[in-house]
Design a protein around this motif. Structure first.
Motif, PDB file in Angstrom:
ATOM      1  N   TYR A  68       7.706   1.753   3.988  1.00 40.10           N
ATOM      2  CA  TYR A  68       8.011   1.768   2.558  1.00 40.10           C
ATOM      3  C   TYR A  68       6.905   1.208   1.661  1.00 40.10           C
ATOM      4  CZ  TYR A  68      12.740   2.669   4.184  1.00 40.10           C
ATOM      5  OH  TYR A  68      13.840   3.208   4.793  1.00 40.10           O
ATOM      6  N   LEU A  69       6.045   0.381   2.222  1.00 35.31           N
ATOM      7  CA  LEU A  69       5.002  -0.267   1.428  1.00 35.31           C
ATOM      8  C   LEU A  69       3.663  -0.163   2.157  1.00 35.31           C
ATOM      9  CD1 LEU A  69       7.027  -3.528   0.648  1.00 35.31           C
ATOM     10  CD2 LEU A  69       6.706  -1.591  -0.896  1.00 35.31           C
ATOM     11  N   LEU A  92       2.818  -1.105  -6.876  1.00 33.25           N
ATOM     12  CA  LEU A  92       4.210  -1.135  -6.457  1.00 33.25           C
ATOM     13  C   LEU A  92       5.162  -1.464  -7.602  1.00 33.25           C
ATOM     14  CD1 LEU A  92       3.790  -3.121  -3.138  1.00 33.25           C
ATOM     15  CD2 LEU A  92       4.090  -0.663  -3.401  1.00 33.25           C
ATOM     16  N   LEU A 128       0.684  -2.139   1.036  1.00 29.48           N
ATOM     17  CA  LEU A 128       0.751  -3.573   1.314  1.00 29.48           C
ATOM     18  C   LEU A 128       0.327  -3.846   2.753  1.00 29.48           C
ATOM     19  CD1 LEU A 128       1.440  -6.435   0.407  1.00 29.48           C
ATOM     20  CD2 LEU A 128       3.815  -5.991   1.047  1.00 29.48           C
ATOM     21  N   VAL A 148       7.413  -2.498   6.308  1.00 29.57           N
ATOM     22  CA  VAL A 148       6.291  -2.489   5.370  1.00 29.57           C
ATOM     23  C   VAL A 148       5.477  -1.214   5.549  1.00 29.57           C
ATOM     24  CG1 VAL A 148       4.154  -3.666   4.691  1.00 29.57           C
ATOM     25  CG2 VAL A 148       6.222  -5.001   5.169  1.00 29.57           C
ATOM     26  N   CYS A 177      -2.830  -3.418  -5.031  1.00 31.32           N
ATOM     27  CA  CYS A 177      -1.680  -3.021  -4.215  1.00 31.32           C
ATOM     28  C   CYS A 177      -0.381  -3.406  -4.905  1.00 31.32           C
ATOM     29  CB  CYS A 177      -1.772  -3.687  -2.848  1.00 31.32           C
ATOM     30  SG  CYS A 177      -0.316  -3.426  -1.848  1.00 31.32           S
TER      31      CYS A 177
END
Length: 134
Positions: A91-92, A132, A95, A88, A128
């Protein structure tokens, strides 16, 4: 006090599907705080239910990435676990930040809620998630 027909804890996805199949009164429970409060308060849709627990299903826990690069966040993964996941964070990142922000803002400490429980409760979460989506 609690008007529950039965409680069964599934340990595999197949077992959960079998327990839920053909049972219109069955409700999935992960931990149970929200469901038990609503049952105690005799909320419509929460009385005389068969409860199927999913906390012991290993496949629903954690953060993984498949061969195609799709990130899977299990239904019983907590905010803190999402926040601290290296996948996470890599890549995110937004988040991870949202989980951190939400937990610290609402509880002042690590959060044990499941990541999906408050998904639509906080504005930052919606921002958020929207960022994405394509």
């Amino acid at each position: 006090m609690y008007q529950i027909r039965s409680y069964q804890e599934a340990t595999t996805l197949d077992e959960a599907v079998k327990l839920l199949s053909g049972n219109d009164s069955a409700r999935i429970i992960a931990g149970g705080t929200d469901v038990l409060i609503k049952t105690r308060e005799r909320k419509r849709g929460y009385i005389d239910r068969d409860l199927v627990g999913i906390m012991r299903i290993h496949d629903l826990k954690g953060v993984r990435i498949d061969n195609e690069g799709t990130i899977f966040i299990g239904a019983t993964t907590t905010f803190t676990e999402v926040e601290n996941s290296h996948l996470v964070k890599q890549y995110l990142g937004s988040l991870s930040f949202a989980c951190c922000w939400h937990c610290r803002w609402t509880t002042g400490k690590e959060c044990r809620y499941y990541w999906w429980q408050c998904l639509q409760r906080a504005y930052l979460w919606r921002q958020c998630i929207n960022s994405l989506c394509i």
